[in-house]
Design an enzyme around this catalytic site. Structure first.
Site, PDB file in Angstrom:
ATOM      1  CG  HIS A 156      49.642  39.113  47.244  1.00 26.28           C
ATOM      2  ND1 HIS A 156      49.338  38.018  48.027  1.00 26.28           N
ATOM      3  CD2 HIS A 156      48.452  39.683  46.903  1.00 26.28           C
ATOM      4  CE1 HIS A 156      48.019  37.933  48.159  1.00 26.28           C
ATOM      5  NE2 HIS A 156      47.470  38.933  47.489  1.00 26.28           N
ATOM      6  CG  HIS A 186      45.848  42.961  49.457  1.00 29.08           C
ATOM      7  ND1 HIS A 186      45.455  42.143  50.485  1.00 29.08           N
ATOM      8  CD2 HIS A 186      45.768  42.213  48.314  1.00 29.08           C
ATOM      9  CE1 HIS A 186      45.151  40.951  50.009  1.00 29.08           C
ATOM     10  NE2 HIS A 186      45.336  40.969  48.688  1.00 29.08           N
ATOM     11  CD  GLU A 187      47.189  43.113  44.746  1.00 31.79           C
ATOM     12  OE1 GLU A 187      47.946  42.161  44.482  1.00 31.79           O
ATOM     13  OE2 GLU A 187      45.979  42.962  44.963  1.00 31.79           O
TER      14      GLU A 187
END
Length: 234
Positions: free
Chosen positions: A108, A104-105
């Site tokens: 980003h 998920h990071e």
């Protein structure tokens, strides 16, 4: 009388209470879901840090550092310093939950690398949102002190709304990062089969914390409007 609802009872507090309940529920949900799937070891045996490194390289991103940060689920990507920070429970863990959070990071970081518009807008809103949320209540209190100045009260409400806007813009950024994470994990083979579904549950629970934060902010803004909006018409 300083409040239209009297000195001792303000029915708009129910809006604050609803926001608190929603936030607590979302926080409990993500903690319990993460705790459940943090016990499920991935078949690949990769740690969160390993998975993050592989995902970034596959995306052609070589200038983002991966660092270990203390805490529990304090993971985040810092676009200013181009650093992806993974928490104690993610960095060295080989669970499907840890890999999902790390991915998920990375989502980003990929958004940043591709100049994803909602992320750019959110980053641009950070200074205004910080100033707005910090200054809103002091300005409202000053407005009340100086004879319920409607100008200052409205200014405080507008400033508070900047924080609400930031919360709303954050939603598509977070949902997109999770969608990217699930897709990348499946396509790369880092996770397979039922592991993808388990990771999706972790990321869905995490996304609900942002939905809860946005809902709580909207309810707080509604309370401010009910309390202080158009007081000179009372």
């Amino acid at each position: 009388m300083p409040y239209r609802y009297g000195y001792y009872f303000d029915p708009t507090y129910i809006l604050v209470l609803i926001g608190v309940v929603i936030s607590l529920w979302a926080s409990a949900m993500v903690k319990s879901t993460y705790a459940k799937y943090s016990k499920v070891r991935s078949m690949s045996g990769l740690t969160g840090a390993d998975a993050a490194e592989r995902i970034l390289k596959s995306a052609g991103i070589y200038d983002v550092r991966i660092e270990h940060i203390a805490g529990n689920l304090t993971d985040h990507y810092d676009p200013r310093s181009r650093v992806l920070r993974l928490s104690d429970t993610v960095f060295g863990s080989a669970s499907v939950a840890a890999i999902g959070v790390a991915a998920h990071e990375c989502g980003h970081a990929i958004q940043d690398n591709q100049s994803y518009a909602p992320l750019r807008i959110r980053n641009a809103l950070v200074p205004a949102a910080n100033i707005g949320t910090q200054a809103a209540w002091p300005i409202i209190l000053v407005g009340l002190f100086f004879g319920s100045s409607q100008f200052l009260l409205n200014l405080g409400i507008v400033l508070f709304s900047l924080g609400v806007l930031f919360q709303l813009v954050t939603l598509p950024v977070e949902f997109d990062a999770s969608a990217r994470a699930v897709r990348i994990l499946g396509d790369s083979g880092i996770l397979a089969g039922e592991e993808i579904g388990k990771t999706r549950k972790v990321l869905r629970a995490a996304a609900m914390t942002y939905v809860a934060a946005a809902a709580a902010s909207i309810l707080s803004l509604l309370r401010l409007v009910l309390l202080f909006g158009g007081r000179d018409r009372d």
